[in-house]
Design a protein around this motif. Sequence first.
Motif, PDB file in Angstrom:
ATOM      1  N   TYR A  48       0.805  -1.220   0.000  1.00 41.18           N
ATOM      2  CA  TYR A  48       0.000   0.000   0.000  1.00 41.18           C
ATOM      3  C   TYR A  48       0.845   1.281   0.000  1.00 41.18           C
ATOM      4  O   TYR A  48       0.620   2.177  -0.819  1.00 41.18           O
ATOM      5  CB  TYR A  48      -0.950   0.006   1.210  1.00 41.18           C
ATOM      6  N   LYS A  49       1.811   1.370   0.901  1.00 37.91           N
ATOM      7  CA  LYS A  49       2.542   2.638   1.051  1.00 37.91           C
ATOM      8  C   LYS A  49       3.346   3.008  -0.201  1.00 37.91           C
ATOM      9  O   LYS A  49       3.207   4.127  -0.712  1.00 37.91           O
ATOM     10  CB  LYS A  49       3.411   2.606   2.303  1.00 37.91           C
ATOM     11  N   PRO A  50       4.180   2.094  -0.747  1.00 39.18           N
ATOM     12  CA  PRO A  50       4.879   2.471  -1.985  1.00 39.18           C
ATOM     13  C   PRO A  50       3.935   2.699  -3.163  1.00 39.18           C
ATOM     14  O   PRO A  50       4.212   3.529  -4.034  1.00 39.18           O
ATOM     15  CB  PRO A  50       5.834   1.307  -2.252  1.00 39.18           C
ATOM     16  N   THR A  51       2.804   2.004  -3.169  1.00 36.82           N
ATOM     17  CA  THR A  51       1.832   2.181  -4.245  1.00 36.82           C
ATOM     18  C   THR A  51       1.242   3.583  -4.218  1.00 36.82           C
ATOM     19  O   THR A  51       1.174   4.268  -5.244  1.00 36.82           O
ATOM     20  CB  THR A  51       0.708   1.130  -4.148  1.00 36.82           C
ATOM     21  N   THR A  52       0.827   4.033  -3.041  1.00 35.76           N
ATOM     22  CA  THR A  52       0.218   5.362  -2.963  1.00 35.76           C
ATOM     23  C   THR A  52       1.261   6.458  -3.177  1.00 35.76           C
ATOM     24  O   THR A  52       0.950   7.489  -3.780  1.00 35.76           O
ATOM     25  CB  THR A  52      -0.507   5.559  -1.618  1.00 35.76           C
ATOM     26  N   GLY A  84      -3.982  -4.448   3.926  1.00 34.48           N
ATOM     27  CA  GLY A  84      -5.441  -4.482   3.956  1.00 34.48           C
ATOM     28  C   GLY A  84      -6.024  -3.392   4.830  1.00 34.48           C
ATOM     29  O   GLY A  84      -6.962  -2.697   4.435  1.00 34.48           O
ATOM     30  N   ASP A  85      -5.442  -3.218   6.026  1.00 37.69           N
ATOM     31  CA  ASP A  85      -5.927  -2.180   6.943  1.00 37.69           C
ATOM     32  C   ASP A  85      -5.741  -0.793   6.336  1.00 37.69           C
ATOM     33  O   ASP A  85      -6.644   0.050   6.384  1.00 37.69           O
ATOM     34  CB  ASP A  85      -5.190  -2.252   8.276  1.00 37.69           C
ATOM     35  N   ILE A  94      -7.106   9.060  -3.456  1.00 39.78           N
ATOM     36  CA  ILE A  94      -6.434   7.892  -4.041  1.00 39.78           C
ATOM     37  C   ILE A  94      -7.507   7.015  -4.672  1.00 39.78           C
ATOM     38  O   ILE A  94      -8.451   6.609  -3.996  1.00 39.78           O
ATOM     39  CB  ILE A  94      -5.662   7.083  -2.969  1.00 39.78           C
ATOM     40  N   PRO A  95      -7.407   6.718  -5.981  1.00 34.35           N
ATOM     41  CA  PRO A  95      -8.466   5.915  -6.607  1.00 34.35           C
ATOM     42  C   PRO A  95      -8.498   4.493  -6.068  1.00 34.35           C
ATOM     43  O   PRO A  95      -7.498   3.995  -5.525  1.00 34.35           O
ATOM     44  CB  PRO A  95      -8.071   5.920  -8.093  1.00 34.35           C
ATOM     45  N   ASN A  96      -9.644   3.849  -6.212  1.00 35.58           N
ATOM     46  CA  ASN A  96      -9.725   2.436  -5.874  1.00 35.58           C
ATOM     47  C   ASN A  96      -8.735   1.667  -6.732  1.00 35.58           C
ATOM     48  O   ASN A  96      -8.581   1.952  -7.923  1.00 35.58           O
ATOM     49  CB  ASN A  96     -11.136   1.899  -6.106  1.00 35.58           C
ATOM     50  N   PHE A  97      -8.058   0.704  -6.122  1.00 29.37           N
ATOM     51  CA  PHE A  97      -7.072  -0.087  -6.847  1.00 29.37           C
ATOM     52  C   PHE A  97      -7.779  -1.088  -7.760  1.00 29.37           C
ATOM     53  O   PHE A  97      -8.848  -1.590  -7.429  1.00 29.37           O
ATOM     54  CB  PHE A  97      -6.172  -0.857  -5.889  1.00 29.37           C
TER      55      PHE A  97
END
Length: 196
Positions: A48-52, A84-85, A94-97
């Motif tokens: 999640y973090k690197p993705t956002t 997940g959290d 942030i758009p839905n993945f």
Amino acid sequence: MTCTKKDTFIIVCEGNSENAYIQELNRFLDTNDYPFTFVSKPIRNGHYKPTTLKYKEVEKNNKRSNIFIWVDKDTYLRNDENDGDNYQHKPVRIPNFMFSHLNFEDFLVMHLDEGTVLKWQQICENHRHFECPMHSAEYMPLLTTHIFPNYKKGQIPFEITQEHLDNLFKAQQNPNIKFKCDFVEMIITMFSLTIK
């Protein structure tokens, strides 16, 4: 609404495998004169973090572009690194993945005939993949033994053809097949909007 030559969609994607797939898909689209293309921006992993962070970086430099995120669902289901959290509490900006359910390799198998997809599904069910997604160290030996003998991450084990895409779309819509991919829904939509 129709696509006009040439619409470009930026895909913030998990890693080298997704990047390679998008390049191969673009080759197919270009060869067959589809009026849209994808630009991949790989993250290196889909946590999640690197993705956002990657999304924000790409958005900053592409204010007027259509930007999407494509990652694997497995780490989010296992809640690795609180993926997940964190996703449950992501900000609205942030758009839905778009998720591959459950990983990129499952998505690749969806391009094959139904019998092969169901064979892989049975192998995955035998290893409780749908209850607790396997890590790559578990599924890669199974995949290379039973489905793609010479497969390595970062490579696409086939050249994308219309038959592969037809198989992919059928698998996506087949209620007996548990593997799904949100990116496929986007591709189906783009194809349906295209007037060639």
